[in-house]
Every structure is written in structure tokens, then in C-alpha cells.
Design a protein around this motif. Structure first.
Motif, PDB file in Angstrom:
ATOM      1  N   ARG A  99       0.819  -1.208   0.000  1.00 37.20           N
ATOM      2  CA  ARG A  99       0.000   0.000   0.000  1.00 37.20           C
ATOM      3  C   ARG A  99       0.858   1.264   0.000  1.00 37.20           C
ATOM      4  O   ARG A  99       0.506   2.250  -0.619  1.00 37.20           O
ATOM      5  CB  ARG A  99      -0.926   0.004   1.213  1.00 37.20           C
ATOM      6  CG  ARG A  99      -1.825   1.227   1.217  1.00 37.20           C
ATOM      7  CD  ARG A  99      -2.947   1.146   2.167  1.00 37.20           C
ATOM      8  NE  ARG A  99      -3.833   2.299   1.981  1.00 37.20           N
ATOM      9  CZ  ARG A  99      -4.876   2.553   2.706  1.00 37.20           C
ATOM     10  NH1 ARG A  99      -5.206   1.727   3.675  1.00 37.20           N
ATOM     11  NH2 ARG A  99      -5.614   3.614   2.477  1.00 37.20           N
ATOM     12  N   HIS A 100       1.955   1.254   0.718  1.00 40.22           N
ATOM     13  CA  HIS A 100       2.772   2.460   0.885  1.00 40.22           C
ATOM     14  C   HIS A 100       4.244   2.204   0.522  1.00 40.22           C
ATOM     15  O   HIS A 100       5.128   2.404   1.356  1.00 40.22           O
ATOM     16  CB  HIS A 100       2.709   2.948   2.335  1.00 40.22           C
ATOM     17  CG  HIS A 100       1.329   3.132   2.859  1.00 40.22           C
ATOM     18  ND1 HIS A 100       0.498   4.129   2.417  1.00 40.22           N
ATOM     19  CD2 HIS A 100       0.633   2.449   3.801  1.00 40.22           C
ATOM     20  CE1 HIS A 100      -0.653   4.062   3.066  1.00 40.22           C
ATOM     21  NE2 HIS A 100      -0.601   3.049   3.905  1.00 40.22           N
ATOM     22  N   MET A 137       1.866   7.091   6.974  1.00 42.21           N
ATOM     23  CA  MET A 137       1.156   5.836   6.706  1.00 42.21           C
ATOM     24  C   MET A 137      -0.070   5.709   7.600  1.00 42.21           C
ATOM     25  O   MET A 137      -1.150   5.307   7.133  1.00 42.21           O
ATOM     26  CB  MET A 137       2.091   4.639   6.902  1.00 42.21           C
ATOM     27  CG  MET A 137       3.085   4.452   5.782  1.00 42.21           C
ATOM     28  SD  MET A 137       4.056   2.945   5.940  1.00 42.21           S
ATOM     29  CE  MET A 137       5.465   3.528   6.869  1.00 42.21           C
TER      30      MET A 137
END
Length: 186
Positions: A99-100, A137
Motif C-alpha cells: 500500500r505504501h 502511513m
């Protein structure tokens, strides 16, 4: 050291602005249109310049002795960090699983540099930017709890990412050497 701290604060504020003050960020975008992105980009450029100058001009203040094995792990982590920075723009299969990736790359970069630098300026720069990556995040996950992974990726994309990562790592190592910071163990 004041320039360094100011640069870090500007960097964090510019990045977290969208998450911590969404109404103000939206109002700015409504007023300025695409120009708002230009303002944020300019603030980030100024932040980077301040961090570089502040770091270079800071006096050396000893905080801790980096471990001897830190250089070896630093180089491995830096190669991983470079790859993570590229994952989000790649056609690699990793992109669908992360995702990050850029923020993880930033955190990996920060940890890698803390393994080889034990002075106050390094602790501030790399430590605070590592903490910023974690905070970013968390802020993204809270603002957007549902994540739709990217669909796609191929072995060819994985190979391209690996090759580009090695080349970029080599360029970064060359720049560090040119600046007088030989990154490899003797």
C-alpha cells in the motif's frame, strides 16, 4: 541546525497538510486549482534545500557510535529502499502487494542512514523523517481505511524494477563518493 529543523518541519507540514487539515487543503485547491499543487511542490523544494544546507552546515555533535556491521546492512537496506521507491510506479507484481511502497522506502532509507551516522544532525534528519513516514502511513490508513490494490504486474516488470533499482543505487553510491562519503566498507 536551525535550517535543518526548519526544512524537516516544512517537509512534514506540507505532506501532512492534506491529511490533518483536509478542509483547508480542499479550500486551497478550490481557490488555486492546479496552482495549489505548484505551491506545495515549491514548499517541498524549499524544504529539501533547507534540509540539505542545514545538514551540511551543522556542527558534528556526537550522539552514538554506529556499529561496524552497519555499513554492510546500510548498503543492503539502501538497495531495498531504492527498489521500494520505484515499486509504486512499476509494473512489478510487488505493486499489488504494497500500500505504501514509497513511505516504506523512506523509512528504510532513514533506518539505513541511522546505522552509519551517529551525530545529532543525522539523528534529527533521518530519525524525524523516518517518524514522519510512519505518521504519514497511519494518517493515510485512517483517512482511507479501504485500499484497493493495483491489478497487474509481471515477471518482466519485476526484472525491470530490479535492474533500474541496481542502476539507481549505483548512481546514488557514485554521488555519495563524489561528495566524499564513500558508502562501501573498506
Amino acid at each position: 541546525m536551525t535550517l535543518l529543523i526548519l526544512g524537516i518541519v516544512l517537509w512534514c507540514a506540507a505532506h501532512l497538510f492534506k491529511r490533518l487539515a483536509p478542509a483547508q487543503r480542499s479550500a486551497l485547491a478550490d481557490r488555486m486549482g492546479d496552482g495549489a499543487k505548484g505551491v506545495v511542490a515549491l514548499v517541498l523544494l524549499i524544504a529539501v534545500i533547507l534540509m540539505i544546507l542545514g545538514y551540511r552546515w551543522s556542527d558534528f555533535v556526537f550522539v552514538y557510535e554506529p556499529p561496524e556491521w552497519g555499513r554492510h546492512l546500510n548498503n543492503l537496506l539502501m538497495l531495498i529502499a531504492v527498489a521500494l521507491f520505484g515499486v509504486g510506479s512499476s509494473k512489478s507484481r510487488l505493486r499489488a502487494r504494497m500500500r505504501h511502497p514509497m513511505l516504506l522506502g523512506m523509512l528504510t532509507w532513514a533506518v539505513a542512514h541511522l546505522l552509519v551516522n551517529g551525530d545529532l544532525a543525522s539523528l534529527l534528519l533521518f530519525g524525524l523523517l523516518g517518524l514522519w513516514a510512519i505518521a504519514e502511513m497511519i494518517a493515510i490508513n485512517r483517512a482511507e481505511p479501504i485500499w484497493t490494490p493495483w491489478q497487474g504486474g509481471s515477471l518482466a516488470g519485476d526484472i525491470r524494477l530490479a535492474v533500474i533499482s541496481v542502476v539507481v543505487f549505483g548512481v546514488i553510491a557514485g554521488i555519495h563518493t563524489w561528495l566524499g562519503y564513500y558508502p562501501f566498507p573498506a
